[in-house]
Design a protein around this motif. Structure first.
Motif, PDB file in Angstrom:
ATOM      1  N   PRO A 261       0.809  -1.185   0.000  1.00 10.23           N
ATOM      2  CA  PRO A 261       0.000   0.000   0.000  1.00 10.23           C
ATOM      3  C   PRO A 261       0.848   1.241   0.000  1.00 10.23           C
ATOM      4  O   PRO A 261       1.931   1.272   0.584  1.00 10.23           O
ATOM      5  CB  PRO A 261      -0.815  -0.145   1.297  1.00 10.23           C
ATOM      6  N   LYS A 262       0.345   2.286  -0.641  1.00  8.87           N
ATOM      7  CA  LYS A 262       1.086   3.533  -0.697  1.00  8.87           C
ATOM      8  C   LYS A 262       1.203   4.125   0.700  1.00  8.87           C
ATOM      9  O   LYS A 262       0.298   4.027   1.518  1.00  8.87           O
ATOM     10  CB  LYS A 262       0.374   4.537  -1.629  1.00  8.87           C
ATOM     11  N   GLU A 263       2.342   4.775   0.930  1.00  9.93           N
ATOM     12  CA  GLU A 263       2.536   5.383   2.223  1.00  9.93           C
ATOM     13  C   GLU A 263       1.581   6.541   2.388  1.00  9.93           C
ATOM     14  O   GLU A 263       1.370   7.352   1.487  1.00  9.93           O
ATOM     15  CB  GLU A 263       3.990   5.872   2.364  1.00  9.93           C
ATOM     16  N   GLN A 264       0.984   6.634   3.562  1.00  8.55           N
ATOM     17  CA  GLN A 264       0.061   7.700   3.869  1.00  8.55           C
ATOM     18  C   GLN A 264       0.612   8.460   5.055  1.00  8.55           C
ATOM     19  O   GLN A 264       1.335   7.941   5.892  1.00  8.55           O
ATOM     20  CB  GLN A 264      -1.332   7.129   4.179  1.00  8.55           C
ATOM     21  N   GLY A 265       0.247   9.735   5.171  1.00  8.35           N
ATOM     22  CA  GLY A 265       0.709  10.548   6.272  1.00  8.35           C
ATOM     23  C   GLY A 265       0.060  10.126   7.571  1.00  8.35           C
ATOM     24  O   GLY A 265      -0.970   9.483   7.607  1.00  8.35           O
TER      25      GLY A 265
ATOM     26  N   SER B  58      -6.575   0.567   1.722  1.00  7.36           N
ATOM     27  CA  SER B  58      -5.714   0.763   0.560  1.00  7.36           C
ATOM     28  C   SER B  58      -6.277   0.063  -0.670  1.00  7.36           C
ATOM     29  O   SER B  58      -6.249   0.601  -1.779  1.00  7.36           O
ATOM     30  CB  SER B  58      -4.306   0.245   0.874  1.00  7.36           C
ATOM     31  N   SER B  59      -6.796  -1.153  -0.476  1.00  9.88           N
ATOM     32  CA  SER B  59      -7.376  -1.914  -1.591  1.00  9.88           C
ATOM     33  C   SER B  59      -8.586  -1.199  -2.169  1.00  9.88           C
ATOM     34  O   SER B  59      -8.724  -1.075  -3.396  1.00  9.88           O
ATOM     35  CB  SER B  59      -7.771  -3.311  -1.102  1.00  9.88           C
TER      36      SER B  59
ATOM     37  N   HIS C 234      -7.530   1.988  -3.966  1.00  4.18           N
ATOM     38  CA  HIS C 234      -6.881   1.654  -5.240  1.00  4.18           C
ATOM     39  C   HIS C 234      -7.919   1.345  -6.318  1.00  4.18           C
ATOM     40  O   HIS C 234      -7.803   1.791  -7.462  1.00  4.18           O
ATOM     41  CB  HIS C 234      -5.954   0.471  -5.029  1.00  4.18           C
ATOM     42  N   LYS C 235      -8.934   0.575  -5.960  1.00  4.25           N
ATOM     43  CA  LYS C 235      -9.975   0.225  -6.929  1.00  4.25           C
ATOM     44  C   LYS C 235     -10.764   1.453  -7.363  1.00  4.25           C
ATOM     45  O   LYS C 235     -11.078   1.632  -8.550  1.00  4.25           O
ATOM     46  CB  LYS C 235     -10.904  -0.835  -6.337  1.00  4.25           C
ATOM     47  N   LEU C 236     -11.107   2.309  -6.417  1.00  5.73           N
ATOM     48  CA  LEU C 236     -11.869   3.512  -6.755  1.00  5.73           C
ATOM     49  C   LEU C 236     -11.026   4.475  -7.575  1.00  5.73           C
ATOM     50  O   LEU C 236     -11.541   5.155  -8.474  1.00  5.73           O
ATOM     51  CB  LEU C 236     -12.366   4.188  -5.472  1.00  5.73           C
ATOM     52  N   GLU C 237      -9.731   4.537  -7.280  1.00  4.07           N
ATOM     53  CA  GLU C 237      -8.842   5.395  -8.060  1.00  4.07           C
ATOM     54  C   GLU C 237      -8.740   4.903  -9.493  1.00  4.07           C
ATOM     55  O   GLU C 237      -8.772   5.694 -10.437  1.00  4.07           O
ATOM     56  CB  GLU C 237      -7.457   5.420  -7.411  1.00  4.07           C
TER      57      GLU C 237
END
Length: 485
Positions: free
Chosen positions: A4-8, A253-254, A257-260
């Motif tokens: 998953p992409k790093e998030q703040g 994250s999943s 990712h799908k919505l993006e």
């Protein structure tokens, strides 16, 4: 691997080392658990008939999709055992469901080898993922209504609700998204609107696989502790909650990712790229489907869609423009009795990359791998491949890891794919190859196969040796093994 992409935020920062460790453990799980299990069970799975005949009619009784539906129905047993406070049996049912999740992938793979690609791989990937959602959601709900929470403190109760309800909500939403994506893809493919179909992801990536493992084991441990007066006071209950909490960020994250991807599909052009690499596997289309700018065609004018078959029989559908190519395509195979299927495979791989690098197994390595000597010797097989490949290497060992280390030489700006047939998803050195480039698989197409040609050739030779005229009984329709390299 796809993490998953790093998030703040502080929490993602704290979870990052734990998630990295878990991602490092996945290849070990595949190597020491799934790999040996697949090697042991695949031959037994192949013995189970797909059809039974009764009254002169043939009925389909055993497929990967039927098995997926069967393991989803196990939630009825899990709920019953939870209601009766048979916590150990409920936990074993969850582990059985997780085990069968691996088995249905073996069934799909073995039946492709025997019967060819007669099942819709997109439907198979959807059924596999959607049945997971059904089981997880209903099992979580059963825990919520059967577990005694009276003895929990306010903090324990809050943590319990956050962990279970969060996963329940995310799984439900992910299930809805998968249903929408599948039927959108189905109708676009059915009626030829590939341009509207865009890029549809049905498969779980590595983050999705880790999420499923955490949820399965979390549910199993919660079921094991469910009959106690305070689930949150037992080590197995606490471990189950921790595993569910770890899977929340992966579930978020999943979904994101799908919505993006869905949002990007509305804006992007007809030459999509997935994760910085082209993702491509062609399969023949029917003549009734009209062509569009997002489909491709081979040199004979045959139209084909683009999709990939990933590990555990997951499927990812990607539409790619015909003019876009990666820098290098790598593959390794035997290529015995080089035939039209091999040639078609080579030509299609050349269309996916500017340079095709092929490793050909030596006679000795084939003898070790398949317990048979190839009809064509190493030099002949390498010469046949060289007509289509940019570079050809000889692979002497059964484990191509050293070979891959030697031949893969890419700059940071280069893009590459490793492409092979789907007869062996967990092939030797897959973990190493995936560290270097994406791995993609070609399904069966109609044509010829080296195995069938070998059988007919040996049968003819035996017939001549017995003094017959060399006639061989008419063979069954042959399957091309683009994968039977």
């Amino acid at each position: 691997m796809t993490e998953p992409k790093e998030q703040g935020g502080v929490i993602p920062l704290l979870l990052q080392p734990v998630e990295s460790l878990l991602f490092q453990m996945l290849p070990a799980y595949d190597k020491y658990m799934y790999g040996p299990m697949s090697a042991a069970l695949s031959p037994e799975v192949a013995k189970i008939p797909r059809y039974v005949e009764h009254g002169g009619k043939k009925y389909t009784v055993f497929t990967a999709n039927i098995l997926s539906c069967g393991r989803a129905a196990l939630v009825i047993l899990a709920a019953l055992f939870l209601k009766l406070h048979l916590s150990l049996l409920a936990s074993l049912v969850v582990f059985l469901h997780d085990f069968l999740d691996h088995v249905d992938g073996m069934v799909a793979r073995e039946q492709r080898k025997i019967y060819g690609q007669i099942d819709d791989p997109v439907l198979g990937g959807f059924m596999d993922a959607f049945c997971d959602k059904i089981f997880n959601c209903l099992c979580l709900w059963s825990l919520l209504v059967t577990v005694d929470t009276e003895n929990m403190s306010s903090v324990q109760f809050a943590i319990y609700l956050v962990a279970t309800f969060s996963i329940l909500i995310y799984e439900f939403i992910l299930g809805v998204v998968r249903v929408q994506d599948y039927f959108h893809s189905y109708y676009c493919r059915q009626f030829g609107n590939e341009k509207d179909a865009g890029e549809v992801k049905i498969a779980a990536n590595m983050a999705g696989k880790l999420k499923e493992k955490l949820e399965s084991f979390g549910l199993a441990f919660l079921c094991l502790a469910s009959s106690s007066s305070n689930l949150m006071s037992r080590p197995d209950g606490i471990l189950g909650i921790v595993l569910l909490l770890l899977s929340i960020r992966l579930a978020h994250s999943s979904l994101a990712h799908k919505l993006e991807r869905r949002s990007q599909n509305k804006k992007k052009d007809d030459t999509p790229v997935a994760n910085g690499h082209l993702v491509a596997v062609p399969v023949a289309r029917t003549d009734s489907v009209s062509s569009s700018s997002s489909s491709s065609s081979d040199e004979d004018g045959e139209k084909f869609d683009i999709f990939v078959i990933t590990q555990d029989n997951d499927v990812e559908v990607v539409q790619i423009g015909s003019g876009e190519m990666v820098d290098k395509i790598y593959t390794i195979g035997c290529f015995d009795l080089f035939h039209a299927g091999h040639e078609k495979l080579m030509r299609r791989m050349r269309r996916l990359g500017r340079e095709l690098v092929v490793g050909v197994h030596s006679d000795e390595s084939i003898q070790t791998l398949k317990n048979r000597t190839p009809i064509d010797n190493t030099q002949t097989r390498m010469r046949n491949v060289r007509k289509f490949a940019s570079q050809v290497f000889c692979v002497h060992g059964t484990d191509p890891a050293d070979f891959v280390h030697c031949i893969v030489n890419m700059s940071k700006s280069e893009r590459a794919l490793y492409v092979r047939g789907d007869d062996m998803v967990n092939f030797p050195a897959r973990g190493l190859v995936e560290e270097l480039m994406p791995v993609r698989f070609l399904p069966y197409t109609q044509g010829v196969s080296s195995t069938q040609l070998r059988k007919r050739l040996l049968s003819k030779q035996a017939s001549l040796a017995n003094g017959n005229d060399g006639a061989v009984p008419e063979a069954e329709p042959l399957k091309d093994s683009s994968d039977e390299q």
